[in-house]
Design an enzyme around this catalytic site. Structure first.
Site, mmCIF file in Angstrom:
data_model
loop_
_atom_site.group_PDB
_atom_site.id
_atom_site.type_symbol
_atom_site.label_atom_id
_atom_site.label_comp_id
_atom_site.label_asym_id
_atom_site.label_seq_id
_atom_site.Cartn_x
_atom_site.Cartn_y
_atom_site.Cartn_z
ATOM 1 N N ASP A 35 0.743 -1.178 0.116
ATOM 2 C CA ASP A 35 0.130 0.125 0.091
ATOM 3 C C ASP A 35 0.885 1.393 0.031
ATOM 4 O OD1 ASP A 35 -2.459 1.372 0.270
ATOM 5 O OD2 ASP A 35 -2.513 1.210 2.355
ATOM 6 N N HIS A 36 0.673 2.099 -0.833
ATOM 7 C CA HIS A 36 1.237 3.590 -0.985
ATOM 8 C C HIS A 36 2.846 3.326 -0.908
ATOM 9 C CE1 HIS A 36 -2.198 6.115 -0.910
ATOM 10 N NE2 HIS A 36 -2.751 5.120 0.047
ATOM 11 N N ASP B 156 2.801 5.087 -5.362
ATOM 12 C CA ASP B 156 1.849 6.260 -5.274
ATOM 13 C C ASP B 156 2.785 7.367 -5.552
ATOM 14 O OD1 ASP B 156 0.683 8.515 -4.491
ATOM 15 O OD2 ASP B 156 0.294 8.197 -2.594
ATOM 16 N N SER C 245 -11.591 4.037 2.250
ATOM 17 C CA SER C 245 -12.902 3.740 2.079
ATOM 18 C C SER C 245 -13.445 3.067 3.230
ATOM 19 C CB SER C 245 -13.198 2.945 0.785
ATOM 20 O OG SER C 245 -12.730 4.145 -0.290
ATOM 21 N N SER C 246 -13.083 3.219 4.317
ATOM 22 C CA SER C 246 -13.722 2.912 5.645
ATOM 23 C C SER C 246 -15.184 3.543 5.716
ATOM 24 C CB SER C 246 -12.933 2.991 6.947
ATOM 25 O OG SER C 246 -11.872 1.954 7.107
ATOM 26 N N THR D 10 -9.496 1.933 8.645
ATOM 27 C CA THR D 10 -9.988 2.413 9.853
ATOM 28 C C THR D 10 -11.104 1.497 10.795
ATOM 29 O OG1 THR D 10 -9.435 4.718 9.082
ATOM 30 C CG2 THR D 10 -11.112 4.396 10.743
HETATM 31 ZN ZN LIG Z 1 -4.451 4.862 0.601
#
Ligand SMILES: [Zn+2]
Length: 348
Positions: free
Chosen positions: A83-84, A105, A225-226, A269
Site C-alpha cells: 500500500d502506498h 503512489d 474507504s472505511s 480504519t
Molecule cells: Zn490509501
C-alpha cells in the site's frame, strides 16, 4: 492456494461485477481476522501492508505470516499488496520480498507528503511497471491526491484539493501501463474523513462515473474507504475513548463505485476501530485481566465481524471458488505475450 497476483483477483472481480476489499494489516491477529472472514464468507481477498506496517512488523515476519495464511486457507484466492509505495526502491524491495502487487503512489514526492507533478508521477510509475511486469507483479498507480494522513503518509487536507481529472487519468493509464488506478474523489485516509454524512459536494462519486466512462476496462481503486460506522465509534467512546464524531464513506456509495468500475476497496480504519473498541471493553469491564489473549481474542473477533460484513457488501463473498490460481511466472508470461495487456480501452 499460493499467493496470487492482485491483477488476477481484479480481473475476476470485473468479470463477476463485484469489488474486492483490500484490508491493511500490521500483525498476526489482523491477518487471522481477515482470513477467518474470508473463509466464513467464501471470499477472495487482498491483504495489504503499508511502509509503516513493514517497519512495525518487519518484512520477514509479515511475509511468512502471509505464506502461513495462504497455506492454511488453500481455498481462498489471496494476494499480498504494498500500500502506498513512495518510491521505486520501496516497490522493488517489496517485489523482492514476495509481494504479489505494489502500489506506486507517485502522486506524492518520495517524502510522502508533497504533491508531485503529473510528469514526475508518470515517470516513476512507468519505471515501477517496467520492473514489475516482467516479474509477473501487478502495479497500482494513483492520479490525483487523496486527503488526510495515515502512517505518516499523505498530503493532509480535505481530499478535495487535488481531485482526479478524467482526461489526465486517461493519459496516465496510457503512458504508465498500470493494472489498476487509484482515484482521488474526495476521500481521505484516517478516521476523520468527513465532518457530516457526505453528500456530492464532498464525495465526488460523479467523478468515478466519469472516469469509468472514459476508461471502461480499467480497474479503479477507492482509497480511504472505511465507513467509520457509528456503532464502532460508540464502543470506543463508551469505554473511555475520546474519538471526535466523524463520518466515513457510506457503503451505498462504495457500491455505486463498484457498479462503475471500482474493483479494489481499501479499508483500514474500520478494522482499527473494531479492535480498539473490543480491547477497551475488556479493559474497562475486567481490569483484573492481564493475559493478552483475553483482549486480543475479542479484538480479532470484532475485526473479523466488520471485515466479513464488508466482504458481503462489496460482493466478493461467495466467489472464492470461481477460479484457480495463475502462478506469478505465468502472469509474467501473460504480460510478455500481451494476454495481460495494460493498454487501456479509451472511450469519449
Ligand atoms: Zn490509501
Amino acid at each position: 492456494m499460493p499467493l496470487v497476483s492482485t491483477r488476477q483477483l481484479l480481473d475476476e472481480a470485473a468479470k463477476g461485477g463485484y469489488g474486492v476489499g483490500a484490508f491493511n494489516v500490521n500483525n498476526m491477529e489482523q491477518i487471522q481476522a481477515i482470513m477467518e472472514a474470508a473463509k466464513e464468507t467464501n471470499s477472495p481477498v487482498i491483504i495489504q501492508a503499508s511502509r509503516g506496517a513493514r517497519a512495525y512488523a518487519q518484512d520477514l515476519y509479515l511475509y511468512h505470516l502471509m505464506l502461513a495464511a495462504a497455506e492454511l486457507y488453500p481455498q481462498i484466492p489471496l494476494s499480498m499488496h504494498l500500500d502506498h509505495g513512495n518510491s521505486y526502491e520501496t516497490c522493488v524491495s517489496a517485489i523482492e520480498l514476495g509481494f504479489t502487487s505494489v502500489m506506486m503512489d507517485g502522486s506524492l514526492k518520495p517524502d510522502g507528503k508533497t504533491p508531485a507533478t503529473f510528469e514526475e508521477n508518470v515517470e516513476v510509475t512507468r519505471k515501477v511497471v517496467d520492473y514489475a511486469h516482467p516479474r509477473g507483479i501487478a502495479v497500482e498507480g494513483e492520479i490525483g491526491v487523496l486527503g488526510g494522513v495515515e502512517d505518516g503518509h499523505g498530503a493532509g487536507g480535505t481530499g478535495l484539493e487535488h481531485l482526479t481529472d478524467p482526461d489526465q487519468a486517461v493519459e496516465f493509464a496510457e503512458r504508465t501501463g498500470v493494472d489498476s488506478l487509484a482515484v482521488a474523489i474526495g476521500t481521505s485516509h484516517g478516521a476523520y474523513k468527513f465532518t457530516k454524512k457526505p453528500d456530492g459536494s464532498v464525495l465526488k462519486m460523479d467523478l468515478v462515473v466519469a472516469i469509468h466512462k472514459r476508461l471502461p476496462k480499467t480497474h479503479l481503486v477507492m482509497h480511504g474507504s472505511s465507513s467509520v460506522p457509528q456503532d464502532l465509534q460508540d464502543i470506543v467512546n463508551q469505554y473511555g475513548g475520546k474519538l471526535k464524531q466523524t463520518w466515513g464513506v457510506p457503503v451505498e456509495e462504495i457500491q455505486l463505485g463498484i457498479k462503475n468500475g471500482v474493483r479494489k476497496v481499501n479499508v483500514d480504519t474500520d478494522s482499527r476501530l473494531a479492535i480498539t473498541g473490543a480491547i477497551r471493553k475488556v479493559f474497562a469491564e475486567t481490569p483484573e485481566k492481564f493475559d493478552p489473549r483475553d483482549y486480543l481474542k475479542p479484538a480479532r473477533a470484532a475485526m473479523q465481524k466488520v471485515v466479513a460484513l464488508r466482504m458481503t457488501q462489496f460482493g466478493q463473498a461467495g466467489h472464492a471458488g470461481d477460479y484457480k490460481a495463475i502462478s506469478i511466472a505465468d502472469m509474467a508470461k501473460g504480460y510478455k505475450n500481451g494476454t495481460l495487456s495494460t493498454k487501456p480501452e479509451v472511450s469519449k
